[in-house]
Motif scaffolding. Sequence first.
Motif, mmCIF file in Angstrom:
data_model
loop_
_atom_site.group_PDB
_atom_site.id
_atom_site.type_symbol
_atom_site.label_atom_id
_atom_site.label_comp_id
_atom_site.label_asym_id
_atom_site.label_seq_id
_atom_site.Cartn_x
_atom_site.Cartn_y
_atom_site.Cartn_z
ATOM 1 N N HIS A 55 114.115 33.652 65.494
ATOM 2 C CA HIS A 55 115.425 33.884 64.870
ATOM 3 C C HIS A 55 116.172 32.566 64.677
ATOM 4 C CE1 HIS A 55 119.016 36.870 64.525
ATOM 5 N NE2 HIS A 55 119.210 35.814 63.769
ATOM 6 N N HIS A 57 118.220 30.180 61.622
ATOM 7 C CA HIS A 57 118.760 30.029 60.258
ATOM 8 C C HIS A 57 118.698 28.561 59.882
ATOM 9 C CE1 HIS A 57 120.587 34.123 59.967
ATOM 10 N NE2 HIS A 57 120.642 34.009 61.284
ATOM 11 N N LYS A 142 114.542 41.428 56.941
ATOM 12 C CA LYS A 142 115.798 41.598 57.660
ATOM 13 C C LYS A 142 116.813 42.317 56.788
ATOM 14 C CE LYS A 142 119.272 39.224 60.366
ATOM 15 N NZ LYS A 142 119.972 37.981 60.700
ATOM 16 N N HIS A 227 119.509 40.169 67.988
ATOM 17 C CA HIS A 227 120.647 39.712 68.804
ATOM 18 C C HIS A 227 121.524 40.822 69.406
ATOM 19 C CE1 HIS A 227 122.904 40.333 65.161
ATOM 20 N NE2 HIS A 227 122.529 39.233 64.586
ATOM 21 N N ASP A 298 118.943 32.672 67.545
ATOM 22 C CA ASP A 298 119.923 32.920 66.475
ATOM 23 C C ASP A 298 120.713 31.642 66.191
ATOM 24 O OD1 ASP A 298 121.350 34.060 64.435
ATOM 25 O OD2 ASP A 298 122.620 35.303 65.712
HETATM 26 ZN ZN LIG Z 1 121.031 35.453 62.809
#
Ligand SMILES: [Zn+2]
Length: 428
Positions: A55, A57, A142, A227, A298
């Motif tokens: 996870h 970004h 996702k 998350h 995340d």
């Molecule tokens: Zn995320």
Amino acid sequence: MTVLVRSRRVVTPEGVLPLGVDVVDGRIAGLVPYTTHEGLDLGDVALLPGLVDTHVHINEPGRTHWEGFATATRAAAAGGVTTVVDMPLNSLPPTTTVPNLEIKKKAAYGQIAVDVGFWGGAIPGNLGDLRPLWDAGVFGVKCFLSPSGVDEFPALDANGLTRALQELARFDGLLIAHAEDPWTLTEPTGPSYSEFLDSRTQEAEVRAIETVIAVARETGARAHIVHVSAGDAIAVLREAQAQGVRITAETCPHYLTLSAEEVTGTAFKCCPPIREAANRDALWAGLADGTLMGIVSDHSPCPADMKGLDSPDFVTAWGGISSLQLGLPAIWTEASARGFSLEDVVRWMARGPADFAGLSSKGRIEVGADADLVAFDPEAGFVVEAGDLAHKNPVTAYQGRSLKGVVQQTWLRGDAPGHGRFLTRGAR
Ligand SMILES: [Zn+2]
């Protein structure tokens, strides 16, 4: 003999053992007694498998000033993470079609220091793209059930969620969902953290998770909750899993190690939010009993000005926490204080995410696996200084924190990180 490295504390699926790791062509060819006089001797410094973070970004192309492939993957390597799977949103274009996936790969090409895989995205109107994305090697798609924060990645409504899971069930695909119920979220009544927290309750998470569970149950499709922040969600997930629903879930270092009581500014803003200290116990229990498959970062950075650090306003600040380089020491600090072992941490941060993504050669020190390795000193410590991190933007909620555990060295397929590969679902 081609023993690369040896340690008295090699964390393997069979326990923590004194071993040497024999590497041939980037793979673990054998595990030999520590007493062999070959290879780099780590002594009591532990040797872990490279962590797998599903996870992240990375935001490139399009928002490369937020984070990019070069900086993110260097930060990953420095933090002991040798595999990352990039999220489909915050880059431009989002990864919602195969041509967009190709644009992203082209942007990443030649820049990646560790191995990188990709998630696709499920948004209104791209149902016909889900199968082609899956066939192109994404690990799943996702979706959001509430606004994502960026206009080009809209949420699915209840009907859209059902149709996406029906479509994925046809080829046994995987949906990963940001689960906050849009009808339970409220507008914050002011700029403070307590008002932000009140606007995104545990109930909002639990309701959305119940929605995903219901549709997964009905369609037989495989779904995953990203998350999880709400401790109340653990019992709901546990019950669904016991009933045979194909539902898994993850949590993140900030939900396990930080608390609402300690929030000092907008560097701590993320969605769902960091909750009260007491909430963390339920998340740790969910990890201990396997309800949660693991811990992923995340990592979701942005430029410092978007965090509004000078005039904290939790309504307008960008939501996202940067921690790619810090997950292992952050978790080890808290896990060891709670009586968990390095084996537990490796199960949650390497093997668990690897198994979840179907990466059978990652996240484990065993013969045949990729020689992705981390020399980790569990007794050493350091104080986090955001400017010292390889992240593109020097903002992190962990600024100034004393953490236990230092990554000394990382290997990717037996070599120094630098030449990462693209990973596709199912490949070895
Ligand atoms: Zn995320």
